[in-house]
Design a protein around this motif. Structure first.
Motif, short mmCIF file in Angstrom:
data_model
loop_
_atom_site.label_atom_id
_atom_site.label_comp_id
_atom_site.label_asym_id
_atom_site.label_seq_id
_atom_site.Cartn_x
_atom_site.Cartn_y
_atom_site.Cartn_z
N PRO A 57 45.45 70.15 -18.62
CA PRO A 57 46.51 69.14 -18.49
C PRO A 57 47.69 69.73 -17.74
O PRO A 57 48.08 70.88 -17.97
N ALA A 58 48.27 68.97 -16.85
CA ALA A 58 49.37 69.50 -16.04
C ALA A 58 50.37 68.39 -15.71
O ALA A 58 49.98 67.27 -15.38
N ARG A 59 51.63 68.73 -15.79
CA ARG A 59 52.70 67.84 -15.33
C ARG A 59 53.77 68.70 -14.69
O ARG A 59 54.39 69.55 -15.34
N PHE A 80 30.21 76.25 -15.31
CA PHE A 80 31.41 75.54 -15.76
C PHE A 80 31.93 74.61 -14.67
O PHE A 80 31.61 74.77 -13.49
N GLU A 81 32.73 73.66 -15.09
CA GLU A 81 33.46 72.78 -14.19
C GLU A 81 34.92 72.78 -14.61
O GLU A 81 35.24 73.08 -15.77
N ILE A 82 35.80 72.47 -13.69
CA ILE A 82 37.23 72.42 -13.97
C ILE A 82 37.73 71.00 -13.71
O ILE A 82 37.48 70.44 -12.64
N ILE A 83 38.40 70.44 -14.71
CA ILE A 83 38.99 69.11 -14.56
C ILE A 83 40.49 69.23 -14.79
O ILE A 83 40.93 69.52 -15.91
N VAL A 84 41.27 69.06 -13.75
CA VAL A 84 42.73 69.10 -13.86
C VAL A 84 43.22 67.69 -14.13
O VAL A 84 42.89 66.74 -13.41
N LEU A 85 44.00 67.53 -15.18
CA LEU A 85 44.51 66.23 -15.60
C LEU A 85 45.97 66.13 -15.20
O LEU A 85 46.85 66.61 -15.92
N ARG A 108 37.63 69.25 -10.14
CA ARG A 108 37.93 67.83 -10.02
C ARG A 108 39.34 67.58 -10.53
O ARG A 108 39.87 68.34 -11.34
N VAL A 109 39.94 66.49 -10.08
CA VAL A 109 41.27 66.14 -10.54
C VAL A 109 41.29 64.68 -10.96
O VAL A 109 40.72 63.82 -10.29
N LEU A 110 41.91 64.42 -12.10
CA LEU A 110 42.16 63.05 -12.56
C LEU A 110 43.65 62.78 -12.40
O LEU A 110 44.48 63.48 -12.99
N LEU A 111 43.98 61.78 -11.59
CA LEU A 111 45.38 61.44 -11.34
C LEU A 111 45.78 60.28 -12.25
O LEU A 111 45.26 59.16 -12.11
N LEU A 112 46.68 60.53 -13.16
CA LEU A 112 47.17 59.50 -14.07
C LEU A 112 48.44 58.89 -13.48
O LEU A 112 49.35 59.61 -13.08
N ASN A 113 48.48 57.58 -13.44
CA ASN A 113 49.60 56.88 -12.79
C ASN A 113 50.87 56.92 -13.62
O ASN A 113 51.96 56.81 -13.07
N GLU A 114 50.74 57.06 -14.93
CA GLU A 114 51.90 57.10 -15.81
C GLU A 114 51.87 58.37 -16.65
O GLU A 114 50.80 58.90 -16.94
N LYS A 118 50.19 64.75 -23.14
CA LYS A 118 49.06 65.69 -23.15
C LYS A 118 47.89 65.20 -23.99
O LYS A 118 46.73 65.30 -23.54
N PRO A 119 48.10 64.66 -25.21
CA PRO A 119 46.94 64.19 -25.99
C PRO A 119 46.15 63.11 -25.26
O PRO A 119 44.92 63.15 -25.26
N SER A 120 46.83 62.16 -24.64
CA SER A 120 46.13 61.11 -23.91
C SER A 120 45.40 61.68 -22.70
O SER A 120 44.27 61.28 -22.38
N ALA A 121 46.03 62.63 -22.01
CA ALA A 121 45.39 63.25 -20.86
C ALA A 121 44.10 63.95 -21.28
O ALA A 121 43.07 63.87 -20.60
N LEU A 122 44.12 64.62 -22.44
CA LEU A 122 42.92 65.29 -22.94
C LEU A 122 41.84 64.28 -23.31
O LEU A 122 40.64 64.55 -23.14
N ARG A 123 42.25 63.14 -23.81
CA ARG A 123 41.27 62.08 -24.12
C ARG A 123 40.55 61.64 -22.84
O ARG A 123 39.33 61.53 -22.81
N TYR A 124 41.32 61.40 -21.77
CA TYR A 124 40.71 61.00 -20.50
C TYR A 124 39.81 62.11 -19.96
O TYR A 124 38.71 61.84 -19.44
N GLY A 125 40.27 63.35 -20.07
CA GLY A 125 39.48 64.45 -19.58
C GLY A 125 38.16 64.60 -20.32
O GLY A 125 37.12 64.90 -19.72
N THR A 126 38.19 64.37 -21.62
CA THR A 126 36.96 64.44 -22.42
C THR A 126 35.96 63.38 -21.98
O THR A 126 34.76 63.65 -21.85
N LEU A 127 36.45 62.19 -21.73
CA LEU A 127 35.57 61.10 -21.29
C LEU A 127 34.99 61.38 -19.91
O LEU A 127 33.87 60.94 -19.60
N ALA A 128 35.72 62.10 -19.07
CA ALA A 128 35.25 62.39 -17.72
C ALA A 128 34.40 63.65 -17.64
O ALA A 128 33.78 63.91 -16.61
#
Length: 414
Positions: A57-59, A80-85, A108-114, A118-128
């Motif tokens: 997770p990153a901001r 391994f794979e890397i997913i940056v949130l 890979r990177v997941l770009l969150l618009n809002e 961190k907890p929500s970002a980790l939720r999205y990362g887990t699903l991806a």
């Protein structure tokens, strides 16, 4: 006369609580070391290498994110794979990650618009994620090349839900940072070892922790409205009877706050998050099945009470020195008690640094700096707890716990 007896009782509590807990931590950490750490250990050989999804997770982490990703890519683990949130960063964090993504298929990177937190970002990362094991690290962390081997080796039992690693401080240019070097060894590390021996860990280290994905889904994922995602997910997993382990060989080099304001914000967040968690999970007292969590819960409550009593006695003592009011004389750690507590603290620091010498040969040299911990950190931590507890109890829950990038030290780019 009755007033003085109550005052004496309170003064004794301020003295005996840290004394008793220090003794427990020393015994527990020493036992853990003798049974599970002593001697040279080889990197575990794995029969298979399950895919590990590294979630970062990153901001607003433009100064640190590239080096963090490069450190993970240097890992000796083969699968391994890397997913940056990217949590709606307003700097160049997303652009840096996208540049790396274009040249590295494991990123890979997941770009969150809002800014959802961190907890929500980790939720999205887990699903991806594609891996059965999730390794979560902070955006300023340097992962040791062999850390994944050590952590994955624990997932050999069906009830192992999480493995927390061993954060090491890498910025050591200021007094505050040097004190924290000793704190992570002599306080945090010893507590983790002791709690592991006793069977229940208060919290995993959010900066480096591996989860079994099945366990995360079984616990209902991270709660989006909790300030400290690591403490809350620990309790959710343990309430579902997942085993949580501590692996000191899984090293991760981190940046710590080097300003008083940055350290204050961090400790307030930790304290507020802890109070939120024990408030939310107070239902453990209704179930006999959760009885192994009761001592951990009770110890945390006692630490909160200690903070309030410590601050209150300090204020009363200061008022008495400045304006004679006729109040009973307050003595925090009077006579031999102060010397005894200082000796026990010094012994605890010495044991903690000696244990961690296995991972850093030069770390015993930080004993000189960590001796300042009781003078500065006890006071700061106590005030942070007193300030944060009402914020946690009266905070309106249900809203996403958004975040900002914390203090990464004075020389972040070094």
């Amino acid at each position: 006369m009755e007033t003085y007896s109550w005052l004496e009782l309170v003064e004794n509590y301020v003295f005996y609580y840290p004394l008793a807990m220090s003794i427990v931590w020393m015994i527990g950490a020493s036992y853990f070391y003798l049974r599970r750490e002593r001697g040279e250990k080889q990197v575990p050989e794995l029969k298979e290498y399950p895919l590990v999804s590294v979630l970062i997770p990153a901001r607003n982490e433009e100064d640190a994110i590239r080096s963090t990703i490069e450190a993970v890519l240097s890992s000796q683990y083969p699968n391994f794979e890397i997913i940056v949130l990217d949590d709606a960063s307003t700097d160049s964090t997303a652009a840096i990650v996208q540049e790396i993504e274009a040249n590295e298929e494991r990123v890979r990177v997941l770009l969150l618009n809002e800014n959802v937190g961190k907890p929500s970002a980790l939720r999205y990362g887990t699903l991806a994620s594609r891996g059965d094991i999730l390794l979560c690290i902070d955006a300023d962390a340097y992962l040791d090349p062999w850390a994944m081997h050590w952590m994955v080796s624990h997932f050999n039992g069906p009830r192992v839900g999480a493995v927390t690693g061993n954060p090491r401080v890498r910025n050591r240019t200021s007094l505050l940072a040097k004190i924290q070097v000793g704190e992570y060894s002599s306080i945090i590390g010893m507590i983790k070892r002791t709690q592991r021996i006793l069977g229940k860990v208060l919290t995993v280290s959010g900066v480096i922790v591996a989860f079994r994905k099945q366990a995360i889904f079984d616990a209902g994922l991270w709660d989006a409205d909790m300030i400290t995602d690591d403490i809350n997910i620990t309790w959710k997993l343990e309430k579902r009877f997942w085993d949580i382990r501590y692996e000191p060989n899984a090293l991760c080099w981190i940046l710590v706050p080097e300003t008083v304001s940055g350290l204050w914000r961090q400790r307030v967040r930790w304290a507020q998050g802890g109070v939120e968690v024990i408030h939310r999970h107070r239902d453990i007292w209704k179930s006999w099945k959760q009885r192994r969590l009761w001592p951990v819960y009770l110890e945390y409550v006692l630490s909160i009470i200690w903070s309030y009593v410590f601050v209150l006695l300090g204020i009363v003592g200061l008022v008495n020195l400045t304006y004679p009011t006729g109040l009973p004389e307050v003595r925090i750690f009077p006579e031999w008690k102060g010397s005894m507590l200082a000796f026990i603290c010094l012994l605890q620091f010495l044991i903690g640094l000696t244990i961690d010498q296995k991972y850093e040969k030069s770390i015993p040299g930080y004993l000189f700096w960590v001796i300042w911990y009781p003078f500065a950190y006890w006071l700061l931590t106590a005030f942070a707890t007193v300030y944060a507890a009402p914020r946690a109890l009266f905070r309106k829950m249900g809203q996403p716990a958004v975040w900002t990038s914390p203090d990464r030290g004075i020389f972040t780019k070094l």
